[in-house]
Scaffold this motif. Structure first.
Motif, PDB file in Angstrom:
ATOM      1  N   GLU A 228       0.821  -1.207   0.000  1.00  0.00           N
ATOM      2  CA  GLU A 228       0.000   0.000   0.000  1.00  0.00           C
ATOM      3  C   GLU A 228       0.854   1.256   0.000  1.00  0.00           C
ATOM      4  O   GLU A 228       0.475   2.283  -0.561  1.00  0.00           O
ATOM      5  N   LEU A 231       1.557   1.889  -3.586  1.00  0.00           N
ATOM      6  CA  LEU A 231       0.394   2.425  -4.284  1.00  0.00           C
ATOM      7  C   LEU A 231       0.212   3.915  -3.969  1.00  0.00           C
ATOM      8  O   LEU A 231      -0.071   4.724  -4.860  1.00  0.00           O
ATOM      9  N   ARG A 232       0.371   4.291  -2.705  1.00  0.00           N
ATOM     10  CA  ARG A 232       0.270   5.696  -2.338  1.00  0.00           C
ATOM     11  C   ARG A 232       1.407   6.506  -2.971  1.00  0.00           C
ATOM     12  O   ARG A 232       1.201   7.626  -3.425  1.00  0.00           O
ATOM     13  N   ALA A 234       2.804   6.025  -5.787  1.00  0.00           N
ATOM     14  CA  ALA A 234       2.501   6.288  -7.193  1.00  0.00           C
ATOM     15  C   ALA A 234       1.680   7.565  -7.336  1.00  0.00           C
ATOM     16  O   ALA A 234       1.921   8.378  -8.242  1.00  0.00           O
ATOM     17  N   ASP A 235       0.720   7.775  -6.449  1.00  0.00           N
ATOM     18  CA  ASP A 235      -0.065   9.014  -6.482  1.00  0.00           C
ATOM     19  C   ASP A 235       0.790  10.217  -6.104  1.00  0.00           C
ATOM     20  O   ASP A 235       0.665  11.294  -6.685  1.00  0.00           O
ATOM     21  N   VAL A 236       1.679  10.035  -5.135  1.00  0.00           N
ATOM     22  CA  VAL A 236       2.578  11.121  -4.722  1.00  0.00           C
ATOM     23  C   VAL A 236       3.467  11.543  -5.890  1.00  0.00           C
ATOM     24  O   VAL A 236       3.635  12.733  -6.181  1.00  0.00           O
ATOM     25  N   LEU A 238       2.887  11.032  -9.090  1.00  0.00           N
ATOM     26  CA  LEU A 238       2.033  11.594 -10.137  1.00  0.00           C
ATOM     27  C   LEU A 238       1.793  13.078  -9.892  1.00  0.00           C
ATOM     28  O   LEU A 238       1.950  13.905 -10.803  1.00  0.00           O
ATOM     29  N   GLU A 239       1.436  13.437  -8.664  1.00  0.00           N
ATOM     30  CA  GLU A 239       1.162  14.835  -8.350  1.00  0.00           C
ATOM     31  C   GLU A 239       2.412  15.695  -8.432  1.00  0.00           C
ATOM     32  O   GLU A 239       2.343  16.889  -8.732  1.00  0.00           O
ATOM     33  N   ILE A 244       6.815   8.202 -14.006  1.00  0.00           N
ATOM     34  CA  ILE A 244       6.567   6.823 -13.596  1.00  0.00           C
ATOM     35  C   ILE A 244       6.805   5.940 -14.815  1.00  0.00           C
ATOM     36  O   ILE A 244       6.100   6.031 -15.817  1.00  0.00           O
TER      37      ILE A 244
END
Length: 317
Positions: A228, A231-232, A234-236, A238-239, A244
């Motif tokens: 997890e 997964l988090r 990846a969002d960090v 992205l922003e 990636i």
């Protein structure tokens, strides 16, 4: 069967990364990977991951191009250090002692047959948390950061090599590491090989350099506690506008859950979680993967992205 020298090296201590944008690379590790800056010296910035018992985890050094600098390997004892230094000297790859490495005692400098810089040491400084980073649990090095990817520690280094068999022979015959998995081509050549120096499934990896160059880097990997976290992350990323490259997904080889990104300097960084997979058998037999098996892609069917086979640092135009 493992070498008698196995466990003379306790673990991979730290790694140096070259980058042409050192402040941006520093911010990547501090702001997004949740490391802490602990020291600056010359062109280098020293960064610490939150549960590393040693003074630093990554040494970011300004340079004209990206790539891997020196990988530092901690010996299991002063006697083990002496044995491995003697083995390196017999092999003809030694470069002598240094007493100027931040946070470390005497370091024996050498290269592998492909030209990657390495250093062996035993004496080391322990990380002491500042009051604001003192952990509630006394058995961890620092307080849990609770931001970004929250990487706990350095996990492994994957080198590109012009001659994988030569590098492999050095890793097992001189440093005493044991191979755990490998890729063998239809022609019988070893295309990649994974080495362990402890009970982790792997610590150091050699992959054939498709450009035939020497001394380049494929990636450096950092361990998270859970999938997890990745997964988090990846969002960090992205922003934050970080490239990636591939993942999150699961490798077939070694079964590592992974995410690959490029830090601002261009070096490939992996976030990984290998779960509870350890190598406990003293007579572990190397797992061999064929070209046909590798062509199937990753564990859950994701095809390996082309850049994974074409990008390495320093970049060759």
């Amino acid at each position: 069967m493992q070498s008698e020298a196995f466990r003379d090296i306790a673990h991979v201590g730290s790694v140096e990364l070259f980058t042409s944008v050192p402040e941006e690379t520093r911010d990547f590790f501090v702001d997004l990977m949740a490391m802490k800056e602990v020291h600056r010296e010359g062109d280098s910035i020293y960064l610490h991951s939150w549960d590393d018992y040693e003074r630093y985890t990554v040494k970011v050094t300004g340079a004209d191009r990206a790539g891997v600098g020196r990988t530092f390997l901690r010996a299991a004892s002063s006697q083990a250090l002496r044995r491995r230094v003697e083995a390196v000297e017999r092999a003809g790859f030694g470069a002598g002692w240094s007493e100027s490495e931040f946070g470390l005692g005497p370091v024996y400098l050498f290269t592998d047959p492909d030209g990657h810089q390495m250093g062996l040491y035993y004496e080391t400084e322990r990380y002491v948390a500042t009051p604001e980073h003192r952990p509630s649990l006394k058995n961890q090095a620092s307080a849990f950061p609770g931001r970004g990817a929250n990487v706990r520690r350095l996990d492994h280094v994957n080198y590109l090599a012009a001659d994988v068999p030569a590098a492999s022979g050095f890793m097992s015959g001189v440093l005493g590491a044991r191979p755990t998995e490998q890729i063998v081509t239809d022609d019988g050549e070893i295309a990649a090989i994974w080495y362990s120096v402890c009970n982790k499934s792997y610590d150091l990896v050699y992959t054939s350099d498709w450009r035939g160059a020497r001394g380049r880097l494929h990636h450096v990997a950092f361990a998270t506690d859970t999938r997890e976290d990745i997964l988090r992350a990846a969002d960090v990323f992205l922003e934050a506008g970080i490239h990636i490259e591939t993942g999150p997904h699961k490798h077939a080889i070694q079964q590592t859950f992974f995410l690959y990104v490029w830090e601002p300097g261009g070096n490939r960084i992996e976030l990984c979680n290998a779960g509870a997979r350890l190598i406990l058998a003293p007579d572990w037999e190397v797992i061999t993967w064929t070209q046909a098996e590798r062509a199937k892609g990753q564990a859950w069917g994701l095809k390996t992205i082309d850049s994974f086979h074409t990008h390495g640092t320093p970049v060759i135009e």
